[in-house]
Design a protein around this motif. Structure first.
Motif, PDB file in Angstrom:
ATOM      1  N   VAL A 173      -3.705   3.160   6.863  1.00  0.00           N
ATOM      2  CA  VAL A 173      -2.872   3.743   5.807  1.00  0.00           C
ATOM      3  C   VAL A 173      -1.578   4.260   6.446  1.00  0.00           C
ATOM      4  O   VAL A 173      -1.623   5.103   7.343  1.00  0.00           O
ATOM      5  CB  VAL A 173      -3.602   4.897   5.084  1.00  0.00           C
ATOM      6  CG1 VAL A 173      -2.684   5.589   4.088  1.00  0.00           C
ATOM      7  CG2 VAL A 173      -4.855   4.368   4.395  1.00  0.00           C
ATOM      8  N   ASP A 185      -7.139   0.028  -4.590  1.00  0.00           N
ATOM      9  CA  ASP A 185      -7.055  -0.832  -3.405  1.00  0.00           C
ATOM     10  C   ASP A 185      -8.465  -1.157  -2.933  1.00  0.00           C
ATOM     11  O   ASP A 185      -9.104  -0.361  -2.237  1.00  0.00           O
ATOM     12  CB  ASP A 185      -6.256  -0.115  -2.315  1.00  0.00           C
ATOM     13  CG  ASP A 185      -5.979  -0.973  -1.097  1.00  0.00           C
ATOM     14  OD1 ASP A 185      -6.837  -1.805  -0.727  1.00  0.00           O
ATOM     15  OD2 ASP A 185      -4.905  -0.804  -0.488  1.00  0.00           O
ATOM     16  N   LEU A 193      -6.076   6.683  -2.829  1.00  0.00           N
ATOM     17  CA  LEU A 193      -5.397   5.386  -2.756  1.00  0.00           C
ATOM     18  C   LEU A 193      -6.357   4.234  -3.034  1.00  0.00           C
ATOM     19  O   LEU A 193      -5.959   3.205  -3.591  1.00  0.00           O
ATOM     20  CB  LEU A 193      -4.749   5.195  -1.389  1.00  0.00           C
ATOM     21  CG  LEU A 193      -3.657   6.185  -0.991  1.00  0.00           C
ATOM     22  CD1 LEU A 193      -3.084   5.812   0.374  1.00  0.00           C
ATOM     23  CD2 LEU A 193      -2.554   6.256  -2.032  1.00  0.00           C
ATOM     24  N   ALA A 194      -7.628   4.413  -2.660  1.00  0.00           N
ATOM     25  CA  ALA A 194      -8.618   3.344  -2.822  1.00  0.00           C
ATOM     26  C   ALA A 194      -9.000   3.098  -4.272  1.00  0.00           C
ATOM     27  O   ALA A 194      -9.618   2.075  -4.572  1.00  0.00           O
ATOM     28  CB  ALA A 194      -9.874   3.665  -1.997  1.00  0.00           C
ATOM     29  N   ILE A 233      -7.230   8.949   1.261  1.00  0.00           N
ATOM     30  CA  ILE A 233      -7.630   7.538   1.302  1.00  0.00           C
ATOM     31  C   ILE A 233      -8.440   7.188   0.059  1.00  0.00           C
ATOM     32  O   ILE A 233      -8.246   6.125  -0.548  1.00  0.00           O
ATOM     33  CB  ILE A 233      -8.402   7.239   2.602  1.00  0.00           C
ATOM     34  CG1 ILE A 233      -7.468   7.370   3.807  1.00  0.00           C
ATOM     35  CG2 ILE A 233      -9.042   5.855   2.558  1.00  0.00           C
ATOM     36  CD1 ILE A 233      -8.181   7.469   5.150  1.00  0.00           C
ATOM     37  N   LEU A 281      -5.818   8.598   9.020  1.00  0.00           N
ATOM     38  CA  LEU A 281      -5.060   7.668   8.192  1.00  0.00           C
ATOM     39  C   LEU A 281      -4.747   6.393   8.966  1.00  0.00           C
ATOM     40  O   LEU A 281      -4.912   5.281   8.449  1.00  0.00           O
ATOM     41  CB  LEU A 281      -3.778   8.327   7.687  1.00  0.00           C
ATOM     42  CG  LEU A 281      -3.987   9.465   6.689  1.00  0.00           C
ATOM     43  CD1 LEU A 281      -2.726  10.306   6.556  1.00  0.00           C
ATOM     44  CD2 LEU A 281      -4.430   8.929   5.341  1.00  0.00           C
ATOM     45  N   LEU A 330      -9.201  -1.027   0.859  1.00  0.00           N
ATOM     46  CA  LEU A 330      -9.348   0.339   1.356  1.00  0.00           C
ATOM     47  C   LEU A 330     -10.699   0.917   0.943  1.00  0.00           C
ATOM     48  O   LEU A 330     -11.357   1.604   1.728  1.00  0.00           O
ATOM     49  CB  LEU A 330      -8.199   1.197   0.830  1.00  0.00           C
ATOM     50  CG  LEU A 330      -7.803   2.436   1.593  1.00  0.00           C
ATOM     51  CD1 LEU A 330      -7.627   2.176   3.083  1.00  0.00           C
ATOM     52  CD2 LEU A 330      -6.530   3.015   1.010  1.00  0.00           C
ATOM     53  N   MET A 390       0.847  -1.187   0.000  1.00  0.00           N
ATOM     54  CA  MET A 390       0.000   0.000   0.000  1.00  0.00           C
ATOM     55  C   MET A 390       0.887   1.242   0.000  1.00  0.00           C
ATOM     56  O   MET A 390       1.897   1.311   0.683  1.00  0.00           O
ATOM     57  CB  MET A 390      -0.894  -0.002   1.256  1.00  0.00           C
ATOM     58  CG  MET A 390      -1.705   1.256   1.414  1.00  0.00           C
ATOM     59  SD  MET A 390      -2.713   1.349   2.908  1.00  0.00           S
ATOM     60  CE  MET A 390      -3.801  -0.030   2.687  1.00  0.00           C
ATOM     61  N   LYS A 391       0.470   2.224  -0.786  1.00  0.00           N
ATOM     62  CA  LYS A 391       1.185   3.498  -0.826  1.00  0.00           C
ATOM     63  C   LYS A 391       1.017   4.231   0.511  1.00  0.00           C
ATOM     64  O   LYS A 391       0.021   4.070   1.213  1.00  0.00           O
ATOM     65  CB  LYS A 391       0.631   4.378  -1.942  1.00  0.00           C
ATOM     66  CG  LYS A 391       0.820   3.818  -3.325  1.00  0.00           C
ATOM     67  CD  LYS A 391       2.200   4.094  -3.813  1.00  0.00           C
ATOM     68  CE  LYS A 391       2.316   3.671  -5.271  1.00  0.00           C
ATOM     69  NZ  LYS A 391       3.668   3.792  -5.749  1.00  0.00           N
ATOM     70  N   LYS A 392       2.006   5.065   0.825  1.00  0.00           N
ATOM     71  CA  LYS A 392       1.972   5.887   2.032  1.00  0.00           C
ATOM     72  C   LYS A 392       1.390   7.258   1.697  1.00  0.00           C
ATOM     73  O   LYS A 392       1.352   7.659   0.538  1.00  0.00           O
ATOM     74  CB  LYS A 392       3.383   6.105   2.585  1.00  0.00           C
ATOM     75  CG  LYS A 392       4.144   4.846   2.916  1.00  0.00           C
ATOM     76  CD  LYS A 392       5.518   5.175   3.469  1.00  0.00           C
ATOM     77  CE  LYS A 392       6.459   5.613   2.361  1.00  0.00           C
ATOM     78  NZ  LYS A 392       7.855   5.819   2.818  1.00  0.00           N
ATOM     79  N   VAL A 393       0.988   7.967   2.748  1.00  0.00           N
ATOM     80  CA  VAL A 393       0.566   9.354   2.618  1.00  0.00           C
ATOM     81  C   VAL A 393       1.498  10.197   3.481  1.00  0.00           C
ATOM     82  O   VAL A 393       1.756   9.853   4.641  1.00  0.00           O
ATOM     83  CB  VAL A 393      -0.899   9.550   3.064  1.00  0.00           C
ATOM     84  CG1 VAL A 393      -1.273  11.033   3.066  1.00  0.00           C
ATOM     85  CG2 VAL A 393      -1.846   8.765   2.164  1.00  0.00           C
ATOM     86  N   CYS A 424       1.549   6.450   7.150  1.00  0.00           N
ATOM     87  CA  CYS A 424       1.833   7.859   6.868  1.00  0.00           C
ATOM     88  C   CYS A 424       3.106   8.291   7.570  1.00  0.00           C
ATOM     89  O   CYS A 424       3.544   7.671   8.537  1.00  0.00           O
ATOM     90  CB  CYS A 424       0.662   8.753   7.250  1.00  0.00           C
ATOM     91  SG  CYS A 424       0.470   9.098   8.992  1.00  0.00           S
TER      92      CYS A 424
END
Length: 166
Positions: A29, A133, A129-130, A126, A24, A136, A1-4, A31
């Motif tokens: 998620v 994903d 990113l979803a 979010i 987050l 998510l 999963m990508k970070k924020v 971060c």
């Protein structure tokens, strides 16, 4: 999963930023939170933004008050989605930060949430990113359903108290 990434212009912004980071975290998620100023540490802010995609980030949230150039400075150095949180200040109650964040020149977009709107900034990140994903996206659906359930419960209480038939 990508970070924020959640970046604030000053450590005094932490009370608002904490809400974004907490949201987050609630969604699972990952971060990172940093203090980089568009004016006091421009080289560090720029370097972070330029390297963010390669470092596994999928979105960046930038919170700043007063002149609020942080989100724009970050956006100028990355093609990742940047979400600006204009922060309330004593001088103009956050209107200055709102206008500075939302009025970006064509070609360098910054999504902007309400003044002190850290939770919505996190939820927007979010949602971004979803897109790729499904897990998510399911968490977002559940979050929305819980919000609707809470609103309907409040409605039922109000109706029971005030809507009587004689």
């Amino acid at each position: 999963m990508k970070k924020v990434a959640v970046i604030m212009g000053s450590a005094s912004d932490l009370p608002v930023v904490r809400k974004a980071a907490g949201t987050l975290k609630d969604f699972g998620v990952p971060c990172e939170v940093h203090v980089y100023s568009a004016h006091r540490t421009p080289d560090e802010a720029s370097a972070f933004a330029r390297a963010a995609r390669g470092n596994g980030f999928g979105a960046i949230i930038a919170a700043a008050g007063m002149a609020a150039h942080l989100a724009g400075a970050i956006a100028a150095n990355t093609t990742l989605p940047v979400i600006g949180i204009p922060l309330k200040s004593k001088a103009m109650d956050g209107v200055d930060a709102l206008l500075s964040t939302v009025q970006m020149p064509s070609g360098i977009p910054v999504a902007t949430v309400a003044v002190d709107g850290a939770v919505n900034a996190a939820l927007l990140a979010i949602q971004i990113l979803a897109v790729e994903d499904a897990g998510l996206a399911a968490k977002l659906d559940a979050h929305r359903a819980a919000g609707a359930e809470k609103a309907l419960a409040a409605n039922a209480e109000a109706e029971a108290e005030f809507n009587t038939t004689a």
